[in-house]
Enzyme design. Sequence first.
Site, mmCIF file in Angstrom:
data_model
loop_
_atom_site.group_PDB
_atom_site.id
_atom_site.type_symbol
_atom_site.label_atom_id
_atom_site.label_comp_id
_atom_site.label_asym_id
_atom_site.label_seq_id
_atom_site.Cartn_x
_atom_site.Cartn_y
_atom_site.Cartn_z
ATOM 1 C CE LYS A 196 -4.558 0.345 0.201
ATOM 2 N NZ LYS A 196 -5.434 -0.622 -0.470
ATOM 3 N N GLY B 162 -22.642 4.213 2.239
ATOM 4 C CA GLY B 162 -21.616 4.740 1.323
ATOM 5 C C GLY B 162 -22.168 4.711 -0.090
ATOM 6 C CE1 TYR B 163 -26.425 4.282 -3.672
ATOM 7 C CE2 TYR B 163 -26.188 6.114 -5.208
ATOM 8 C CZ TYR B 163 -26.792 4.920 -4.848
ATOM 9 O OH TYR B 163 -27.751 4.353 -5.670
ATOM 10 N N GLY B 164 -20.227 5.805 -2.990
ATOM 11 C CA GLY B 164 -19.138 6.136 -3.897
ATOM 12 C C GLY B 164 -19.027 5.050 -4.940
ATOM 13 C CG ASN B 165 -15.825 2.430 -7.609
ATOM 14 O OD1 ASN B 165 -15.899 1.274 -7.200
ATOM 15 N ND2 ASN B 165 -15.551 2.699 -8.870
ATOM 16 N N GLY C 139 -20.239 1.618 -3.212
ATOM 17 C CA GLY C 139 -21.623 1.658 -2.737
ATOM 18 C C GLY C 139 -22.624 1.827 -3.864
ATOM 19 C CE1 TYR C 140 -25.662 4.014 -9.371
ATOM 20 C CE2 TYR C 140 -23.556 3.698 -10.487
ATOM 21 C CZ TYR C 140 -24.939 3.790 -10.534
ATOM 22 O OH TYR C 140 -25.606 3.634 -11.727
#
Length: 419
Positions: A109, A221-224, A226-227
């Site tokens: 990472k 969460g509604y980012g990459n 979650g959406y």
Amino acid sequence: MADLIPNLDLLDIVRKQIKTCVGDLELEPEVERILHSPMRELKVCLTVPMDDGTIKVFDGFRVQYNDARGPTKGGIRFHPDETIETIRALAALMTWKCALHRLPLGGAKGGVVCNPKEMSQGELERLSRAYIRAIYRLIGPDVDIPAPDVYTNPRVMAWMMDEYSRMSTKNEFGVITGKPLCLFGSEGRNEATARGGWYAIREAAKDMGLDLLGATVAVQGYGNVGYNAAYLAKSLFGCKVVAASDSKGGIYSEEGLDPEEVFVHKSETGSVVGYPGTKNISNEELLELEVDVLVPAALENVITKENASRIKASIVAEMANGPTTPEADEILYERGVHLIPDILCNGGGVIVSYFEMVQNAYMYHWDLEEVRQRLDEKMTFAYHTVLDASKSYDINMRQSSYIVAVGRVVEAMKLRGWI
Ligand code: NAD
């Protein structure tokens, strides 16, 4: 994503999770010691010219946790609160994730302490290139292959790949994954984490006799991730997505949401909150809804010993990294909640990144259907391996995923004569 840095010590949690499999794997103290620390870390200091003519100095890191099973792989995060401890923990998780999914890769990472929201495109480009120059000696297509992560994206990957190629005086597309498609990124990378997660949920539902058609789903969460998780819930299986949230709060609708329309609303207003015809709920309330499937897809440490006894979902699918604390794991297991652990559930992202490496190395292009079919095979196989181990050892899915993954890393280290 401003609040992705955990309050609890993620590295401490990762170490606790290693400890849960020490007995079953009969690990010697020296082996355990190797597993508790990264094999290599680099701290760099980057000087970057800013648009106003000043020079700013940024700290950056790259951690290569363990390469017993192959070149290390892991994303690069740009975040103002980045720490070497978080990077270490996430590098460890990458090691177990790659091993669990039988990828010929170790874990790594990287990160830079910066606030990309306050930087121009030119400043971001100069920072990205400076970071690659600083870690150049440590990475390479056969050595360590970065990818996008928090606040980095395909655009940033293109600059980084270009900088590495310039230094190598030849094109090195394989040094980075998550590149734009026209620079030989892979089809299906964008949806890969959520799609892979849903393949695992599908297998869990079969095992539990749960019909996914009409099953209720809540997504935090509604980012990459979650959406895509919400979109695929409806489009792949006909589930009813009743709740979704982001950093500003959540929404609930008993009749079900249209995930694409919610996405448009978020793009226009900055949040899912206020989507017409829904009731506002908090992120805490979302976690405790009576739904068939709960998908944490945002933050670490959201399911804790405080709220684990109130989680009512039958399946918790960890698409985020580290959303459940070890204490909460035990409570959920005792209550019969079927938890699909992060290193299993969200492995689709690194699996398709690995497919990108393979395509780059052989100069292939796989079409979307081929990528999806190969992803399905890998996710389904890993799910059943973990489930079988959980049944035969009579332990929870987190512990069995660690037994399988850490066991493979230890076996590689022993066969190579490291210990
Ligand atoms: P992202 O930045 O695209 O989206 C994150 C979402 O979480 C945003 O909608 C944001 O508003 C929301 N959020 C932030 N704070 C919140 C809060 N307090 N409560 C509720 N929601 C909040 O990030 P992403 O790529 O979708 O990653 C989400 C999680 O999935 C992370 O844990 C990440 O490590 C993990 N993950 C991502 C991938 C990948 O391929 N993108 C792969 C493996 C794991």
